[in-house]
Write a protein that holds these residues in place. Structure first.
Motif, PDB file in Angstrom:
ATOM      1  N   LYS A  48      36.871  -8.106   4.905  1.00  0.00           N
ATOM      2  CA  LYS A  48      37.234  -6.882   5.367  1.00  0.00           C
ATOM      3  C   LYS A  48      37.379  -6.828   7.029  1.00  0.00           C
ATOM      4  CE  LYS A  48      36.946  -3.633   3.291  1.00  0.00           C
ATOM      5  NZ  LYS A  48      38.022  -2.910   2.448  1.00  0.00           N
ATOM      6  N   PHE A  49      36.725  -7.768   7.866  1.00  0.00           N
ATOM      7  CA  PHE A  49      37.084  -7.750   9.212  1.00  0.00           C
ATOM      8  C   PHE A  49      38.433  -7.961   9.401  1.00  0.00           C
ATOM      9  CE2 PHE A  49      36.994 -10.280  13.057  1.00  0.00           C
ATOM     10  CZ  PHE A  49      36.536  -9.576  14.135  1.00  0.00           C
ATOM     11  N   PHE A  50      38.665  -9.008   9.044  1.00  0.00           N
ATOM     12  CA  PHE A  50      40.256  -9.597   9.388  1.00  0.00           C
ATOM     13  C   PHE A  50      41.179  -8.328   8.706  1.00  0.00           C
ATOM     14  CE2 PHE A  50      39.011 -14.122   9.408  1.00  0.00           C
ATOM     15  CZ  PHE A  50      39.057 -14.320  10.643  1.00  0.00           C
ATOM     16  N   GLN A  51      40.961  -7.831   7.622  1.00  0.00           N
ATOM     17  CA  GLN A  51      41.828  -6.955   7.071  1.00  0.00           C
ATOM     18  C   GLN A  51      41.846  -5.690   8.224  1.00  0.00           C
ATOM     19  OE1 GLN A  51      40.226  -4.443   3.660  1.00  0.00           O
ATOM     20  NE2 GLN A  51      42.293  -4.423   2.879  1.00  0.00           N
ATOM     21  N   TYR A  52      40.693  -5.154   8.668  1.00  0.00           N
ATOM     22  CA  TYR A  52      40.693  -4.115   9.660  1.00  0.00           C
ATOM     23  C   TYR A  52      41.529  -4.472  10.898  1.00  0.00           C
ATOM     24  CZ  TYR A  52      38.748  -1.409  13.464  1.00  0.00           C
ATOM     25  OH  TYR A  52      38.674  -0.486  14.555  1.00  0.00           O
ATOM     26  N   ARG A  53      41.268  -5.664  11.422  1.00  0.00           N
ATOM     27  CA  ARG A  53      42.053  -6.189  12.583  1.00  0.00           C
ATOM     28  C   ARG A  53      43.495  -6.297  12.396  1.00  0.00           C
ATOM     29  NH1 ARG A  53      39.976  -8.641  17.062  1.00  0.00           N
ATOM     30  NH2 ARG A  53      41.891 -10.309  17.059  1.00  0.00           N
ATOM     31  N   ARG A  54      43.666  -6.698  11.098  1.00  0.00           N
ATOM     32  CA  ARG A  54      45.380  -6.495  10.756  1.00  0.00           C
ATOM     33  C   ARG A  54      45.909  -5.286  10.704  1.00  0.00           C
ATOM     34  NH1 ARG A  54      47.302 -10.122   5.924  1.00  0.00           N
ATOM     35  NH2 ARG A  54      47.268 -11.578   7.669  1.00  0.00           N
ATOM     36  N   THR A  56      44.825  -2.887  12.602  1.00  0.00           N
ATOM     37  CA  THR A  56      44.638  -2.340  14.144  1.00  0.00           C
ATOM     38  C   THR A  56      45.738  -2.969  14.872  1.00  0.00           C
ATOM     39  OG1 THR A  56      42.928  -3.596  14.783  1.00  0.00           O
ATOM     40  CG2 THR A  56      42.540  -1.246  14.084  1.00  0.00           C
ATOM     41  N   ASN A  57      46.649  -3.871  14.123  1.00  0.00           N
ATOM     42  CA  ASN A  57      47.808  -4.474  14.589  1.00  0.00           C
ATOM     43  C   ASN A  57      47.267  -5.519  15.634  1.00  0.00           C
ATOM     44  OD1 ASN A  57      49.814  -3.136  13.372  1.00  0.00           O
ATOM     45  ND2 ASN A  57      49.965  -1.548  15.009  1.00  0.00           N
TER      46      ASN A  57
END
Length: 127
Positions: A48-54, A56-57
């Motif tokens: 979920k963290f990496f998905q959020y970072r992705r 937010t570009n």
């Protein structure tokens, strides 16, 4: 003793030793459940963290799908192996005392395994 079974009544010391061994097995299984739960939760959180970072570009070092999937699979496999070991050891203890109560750790392991499979499906569907 005949073929691994105690014939007749077991004495009090033996009964207490079997009970201590059963409780130690339960504690060990619960430790494996905690470890597996941590792996599954950590894998899902990383995903979920990496998905959020992705979203937010932001640049990501690794694929969120791959990291989360690996952690969740390791957690599930760990739990399956611990459950197999728990059942084998419980079966061996039942040879000495067939009236042992059912294991609550086994039930908890099954529920956590179900939770891990749900997390695995969620991560796998986000491909």
């Amino acid at each position: 003793m005949t073929s691994g079974r105690i014939v007749g009544e077991i004495d009090k010391a033996t009964a207490l030793a079997v009970e201590r061994t059963r409780l130690a097995l339960e504690r060990t299984t619960m430790a494996w459940i905690r470890t597996s739960t941590s792996l599954i939760a950590f894998g899902f959180t990383i995903f979920k963290f990496f998905q959020y970072r992705r979203e937010t570009n932001a640049d990501t070092i690794a694929s969120p799908w791959l990291v989360g999937l690996v952690m969740i699979v390791v957690g599930i496999v760990t739990l399956v192996l611990a459950t197999i070991q728990h059942r084998q050891q419980s079966r061996a203890l039942r040879e000495f005392d067939p009236d042992q109560p059912r294991s609550l750790a086994g039930l908890v392991a099954s529920l956590i395994m179900l939770l891990g499979l749900v997390a695995l499906v969620v991560v796998a569907c986000k491909l």
